[in-house]
Design a protein around this motif. Structure first.
Motif, PDB file in Angstrom:
ATOM      1  N   VAL A   1       0.800  -1.231   0.000  1.00 19.00           N
ATOM      2  CA  VAL A   1       0.000   0.000   0.000  1.00 19.00           C
ATOM      3  C   VAL A   1       0.834   1.283   0.000  1.00 19.00           C
ATOM      4  CG1 VAL A   1      -2.025  -1.078   1.020  1.00 19.00           C
ATOM      5  CG2 VAL A   1      -0.226  -0.195   2.521  1.00 19.00           C
ATOM      6  N   ASP A   2       2.156   1.175   0.175  1.00 14.94           N
ATOM      7  CA  ASP A   2       2.978   2.386   0.114  1.00 14.94           C
ATOM      8  C   ASP A   2       4.404   2.019  -0.256  1.00 14.94           C
ATOM      9  OD1 ASP A   2       3.457   5.121   0.263  1.00 14.94           O
ATOM     10  OD2 ASP A   2       4.040   5.061   2.373  1.00 14.94           O
ATOM     11  N   LEU A   3       5.055   2.920  -0.991  1.00 14.05           N
ATOM     12  CA  LEU A   3       6.452   2.754  -1.397  1.00 14.05           C
ATOM     13  C   LEU A   3       7.172   4.081  -1.187  1.00 14.05           C
ATOM     14  CD1 LEU A   3       5.883   0.917  -4.799  1.00 14.05           C
ATOM     15  CD2 LEU A   3       6.871  -0.127  -2.745  1.00 14.05           C
ATOM     16  N   PHE A   4       8.466   3.991  -0.860  1.00 14.15           N
ATOM     17  CA  PHE A   4       9.251   5.213  -0.683  1.00 14.15           C
ATOM     18  C   PHE A   4      10.692   4.935  -1.090  1.00 14.15           C
ATOM     19  CE2 PHE A   4      11.888   8.257   1.524  1.00 14.15           C
ATOM     20  CZ  PHE A   4      11.159   9.440   1.445  1.00 14.15           C
ATOM     21  N   TYR A   5      11.221   5.797  -1.978  1.00 12.20           N
ATOM     22  CA  TYR A   5      12.628   5.727  -2.372  1.00 12.20           C
ATOM     23  C   TYR A   5      13.443   6.714  -1.536  1.00 12.20           C
ATOM     24  CZ  TYR A   5      12.202   3.018  -6.731  1.00 12.20           C
ATOM     25  OH  TYR A   5      12.022   2.030  -7.669  1.00 12.20           O
ATOM     26  N   SER A   6      14.621   6.275  -1.128  1.00 15.57           N
ATOM     27  CA  SER A   6      15.554   7.205  -0.500  1.00 15.57           C
ATOM     28  C   SER A   6      16.214   8.050  -1.575  1.00 15.57           C
ATOM     29  CB  SER A   6      16.640   6.438   0.263  1.00 15.57           C
ATOM     30  OG  SER A   6      17.603   5.885  -0.648  1.00 15.57           O
ATOM     31  N   PRO A   7      16.795   9.209  -1.205  1.00 11.48           N
ATOM     32  CA  PRO A   7      17.683   9.895  -2.139  1.00 11.48           C
ATOM     33  C   PRO A   7      18.899   9.010  -2.443  1.00 11.48           C
ATOM     34  CG  PRO A   7      17.051  11.332  -0.314  1.00 11.48           C
ATOM     35  CD  PRO A   7      16.628   9.944   0.060  1.00 11.48           C
ATOM     36  N   ILE A   8      19.687   9.418  -3.410  1.00 10.09           N
ATOM     37  CA  ILE A   8      20.904   8.675  -3.738  1.00 10.09           C
ATOM     38  C   ILE A   8      21.942   8.918  -2.644  1.00 10.09           C
ATOM     39  CG2 ILE A   8      22.766   8.398  -5.408  1.00 10.09           C
ATOM     40  CD1 ILE A   8      20.752   9.309  -7.563  1.00 10.09           C
ATOM     41  N   THR A   9      22.489   7.852  -2.082  1.00 12.97           N
ATOM     42  CA  THR A   9      23.483   7.916  -1.014  1.00 12.97           C
ATOM     43  C   THR A   9      24.808   7.361  -1.535  1.00 12.97           C
ATOM     44  OG1 THR A   9      23.191   5.682  -0.096  1.00 12.97           O
ATOM     45  CG2 THR A   9      21.566   7.370   0.549  1.00 12.97           C
TER      46      THR A   9
ATOM     47  N   TRP B   1       0.580   0.980   6.896  1.00 17.19           N
ATOM     48  CA  TRP B   1      -0.040   1.796   5.864  1.00 17.19           C
ATOM     49  C   TRP B   1       0.939   2.758   5.193  1.00 17.19           C
ATOM     50  CZ3 TRP B   1      -4.517   0.593   3.892  1.00 17.19           C
ATOM     51  CH2 TRP B   1      -5.472  -0.062   4.668  1.00 17.19           C
ATOM     52  N   SER B   2       2.021   3.107   5.875  1.00 17.99           N
ATOM     53  CA  SER B   2       2.930   4.117   5.336  1.00 17.99           C
ATOM     54  C   SER B   2       4.348   3.807   5.780  1.00 17.99           C
ATOM     55  CB  SER B   2       2.505   5.500   5.834  1.00 17.99           C
ATOM     56  OG  SER B   2       3.404   6.506   5.398  1.00 17.99           O
ATOM     57  N   CYS B   3       5.315   4.227   4.964  1.00 16.77           N
ATOM     58  CA  CYS B   3       6.718   3.973   5.287  1.00 16.77           C
ATOM     59  C   CYS B   3       7.578   5.085   4.710  1.00 16.77           C
ATOM     60  CB  CYS B   3       7.168   2.614   4.756  1.00 16.77           C
ATOM     61  SG  CYS B   3       6.935   2.427   2.965  1.00 16.77           S
ATOM     62  N   GLY B   4       8.785   5.213   5.237  1.00 20.10           N
ATOM     63  CA  GLY B   4       9.701   6.232   4.737  1.00 20.10           C
ATOM     64  C   GLY B   4      11.122   5.952   5.183  1.00 20.10           C
ATOM     65  N   LEU B   5      12.062   6.611   4.529  1.00 20.88           N
ATOM     66  CA  LEU B   5      13.480   6.561   4.887  1.00 20.88           C
ATOM     67  C   LEU B   5      13.970   7.987   5.046  1.00 20.88           C
ATOM     68  CD1 LEU B   5      14.625   3.920   2.263  1.00 20.88           C
ATOM     69  CD2 LEU B   5      14.789   3.587   4.734  1.00 20.88           C
TER      70      LEU B   5
ATOM     71  N   LEU C   1      19.569   5.788   6.606  1.00 18.87           N
ATOM     72  CA  LEU C   1      20.070   5.124   7.807  1.00 18.87           C
ATOM     73  C   LEU C   1      18.957   4.746   8.774  1.00 18.87           C
ATOM     74  CD1 LEU C   1      23.238   7.299   8.547  1.00 18.87           C
ATOM     75  CD2 LEU C   1      23.112   5.066   7.398  1.00 18.87           C
ATOM     76  N   ARG C   2      17.813   5.424   8.664  1.00 13.60           N
ATOM     77  CA  ARG C   2      16.675   5.104   9.514  1.00 13.60           C
ATOM     78  C   ARG C   2      15.414   4.989   8.671  1.00 13.60           C
ATOM     79  NH1 ARG C   2      17.035   9.778  13.975  1.00 13.60           N
ATOM     80  NH2 ARG C   2      17.239  10.949  12.029  1.00 13.60           N
ATOM     81  N   ALA C   3      14.530   4.114   9.086  1.00 17.88           N
ATOM     82  CA  ALA C   3      13.240   3.947   8.431  1.00 17.88           C
ATOM     83  C   ALA C   3      12.140   4.222   9.438  1.00 17.88           C
ATOM     84  CB  ALA C   3      13.109   2.532   7.868  1.00 17.88           C
TER      85      ALA C   3
ATOM     86  N   ALA D   1      -0.101   7.625   8.091  1.00 17.64           N
ATOM     87  CA  ALA D   1       0.938   8.330   7.341  1.00 17.64           C
ATOM     88  C   ALA D   1       2.078   8.755   8.245  1.00 17.64           C
ATOM     89  CB  ALA D   1       0.348   9.556   6.655  1.00 17.64           C
ATOM     90  N   CYS D   2       3.292   8.753   7.692  1.00 22.76           N
ATOM     91  CA  CYS D   2       4.468   9.249   8.419  1.00 22.76           C
ATOM     92  C   CYS D   2       5.476   9.767   7.409  1.00 22.76           C
ATOM     93  CB  CYS D   2       5.088   8.152   9.291  1.00 22.76           C
ATOM     94  SG  CYS D   2       5.710   6.709   8.392  1.00 22.76           S
ATOM     95  N   ALA D   3       6.325  10.716   7.851  1.00 18.62           N
ATOM     96  CA  ALA D   3       7.323  11.295   6.947  1.00 18.62           C
ATOM     97  C   ALA D   3       8.445  11.936   7.755  1.00 18.62           C
ATOM     98  CB  ALA D   3       6.694  12.330   6.034  1.00 18.62           C
ATOM     99  N   PHE D   4       9.689  11.665   7.361  1.00 18.31           N
ATOM    100  CA  PHE D   4      10.852  12.327   7.945  1.00 18.31           C
ATOM    101  C   PHE D   4      10.955  13.747   7.404  1.00 18.31           C
ATOM    102  CE2 PHE D   4      12.324   7.899   8.404  1.00 18.31           C
ATOM    103  CZ  PHE D   4      12.849   7.926   9.697  1.00 18.31           C
ATOM    104  N   SER D   5      11.394  14.672   8.276  1.00 20.87           N
ATOM    105  CA  SER D   5      11.699  16.017   7.802  1.00 20.87           C
ATOM    106  C   SER D   5      12.976  15.983   6.970  1.00 20.87           C
ATOM    107  CB  SER D   5      11.866  16.972   8.989  1.00 20.87           C
ATOM    108  OG  SER D   5      12.939  16.550   9.827  1.00 20.87           O
TER     109      SER D   5
END
Length: 353
Positions: free
Chosen positions: A20-28, A65-69, A74-76, A107-111
């Motif tokens: 139900v949710d996908l999230f890509y990290s920036p390029i590291t 329901w929601s995910c993020g990096l 380094l953290r999810a 829903a959740c999101a890193f600043s």
């Protein structure tokens, strides 16, 4: 010419229930990564380029329901129907913190600066947790007019946006005052809201419409009618010349951003498409479906010649082997868990998908 051309995606198995949710990290320095949320209660981390499984975060007791990096991968974080948001070490897979709520969290999101974690859900509150002081009470902004479905940060963490499950519109909140400063009007509930990588556009999907908004002045830039009810849309991050949308018809539609003309259409899923995201470089995009699979579609010729990413024992390439090694012993959950439509801690949830 028939635009429904067959394109063979990388198929990523592992989840036992809808994604139900996908999230890509920036390029590291170690590449980029993809985290997925599923109703099977187990978020999964993958190599963003190859789709190879790295590990599974275990600890939730309800649908995620929601995910993020965070921007360093380094953290999810994951938001769940078990009334919690969990913070994870993305290298070891360890649970770092569990932030308890009083209802389903959608829903959740890193600043952008990685110090804050924004959450929202059925309580109709937006909460901001200080990750430098995880035991401190969160900041609560003004109560949302409806049950929160999506959240995101913009304007260097000075503004947050949210949409609701039970009403249309996207609300922009001033973090300093905790109040709504603008509402972007939509006819239907917004099921997907994405801030572009350059911070210029907000992409929303509501009903059978995809809209693009000026992220600084909040005017409507473009609005396109879709061939079906869509659940998710994503703007190509590098050139901004195309976007993707998917939903009820199982197809992933590719459109020209400037004209709205459909320029491609890919099918592979065996259920509605719930989430879509472009990779940070725009060379591919990922889709998650009711069928429990993630598919990664190439927009440029692939140079990957490694193992099939559907192998849940695959290892990460391009410098991320250390992460894979530390998490490879984590078992994938075999049983489906409560997705929020069943009783959880004594309260019956009624949230739709």
């Amino acid at each position: 010419m028939d635009k429904k051309k067959a394109v063979a995606p990388l198929v990523c198995h592992g989840h036992s229930r809808p994604v139900v949710d996908l999230f890509y990290s920036p390029i590291t320095p170690d590449g980029f990564f993809l985290v997925s949320a599923s109703k099977d209660s187990t978020p999964m981390l993958r190599n963003g380029e190859t789709g190879d499984w790295i590990g599974t975060f275990q600890g939730h007791k309800g649908a995620v329901w929601s995910c993020g990096l965070d921007k360093h991968a380094l953290r999810a974080a994951s938001a769940s129907a078990d009334f919690s948001v969990k913070l994870w070490d993305a290298v070891t897979g360890d649970e770092l913190q569990s932030f308890e709520h009083k209802h389903i969290v959608r829903a959740c999101a890193f600043s952008e600066d990685t110090h804050l974690l924004l959450t929202g859900g059925a309580e109709k509150y937006l909460r901001i947790f200080d990750l430098n002081r995880p035991d401190a009470p969160p900041m609560e902004v003004e109560k949302s007019p409806g049950s929160v479905r999506t959240v995101a940060w913009l304007h260097s963490d000075q503004t947050i946006l949210s949409s609701c499950i039970d009403m249309g519109g996207v609300r922009l909140w001033d973090v300093r005052t905790g109040t709504i400063v603008r509402t972007l009007d939509t006819k239907s509930s917004v099921t997907s809201a994405e801030v572009s990588q350059d911070g210029c556009y907000i992409t929303t999907a509501d009903g059978s419409t995809v809209k693009f908004w000026d992220a600084n002045h909040f005017g409507l830039v473009k609005s396109y009618d879709m061939p079906c009810v869509v659940e998710s849309a994503s703007l190509e991050p590098k050139y901004g010349n195309k976007f993707i949308a998917g939903g009820e018809d199982l197809w992933i539609h590719v459109f020209d951003f400037h004209t709205g003309e459909e320029v491609g259409c890919n099918k592979g899923h065996h259920g509605p498409v719930h989430c879509l995201r472009f990779s940070p470089g725009g060379e591919s995009y990922a889709s998650g479906s009711e069928d429990g699979t993630i598919r990664i579609w190439q927009t440029v010729p692939s140079t990957h010649n490694g193992p099939d990413p559907s192998d849940a024992n695959g290892k990460v390439k391009n410098g991320a082997d250390e992460i894979s090694h530390q998490m490879e012993k984590v078992d994938i959950a075999k049983e489906a868990k409560n997705d929020g439509s069943e009783k959880t801690t004594g309260e019956k949830a009624t949230e739709p998908n």
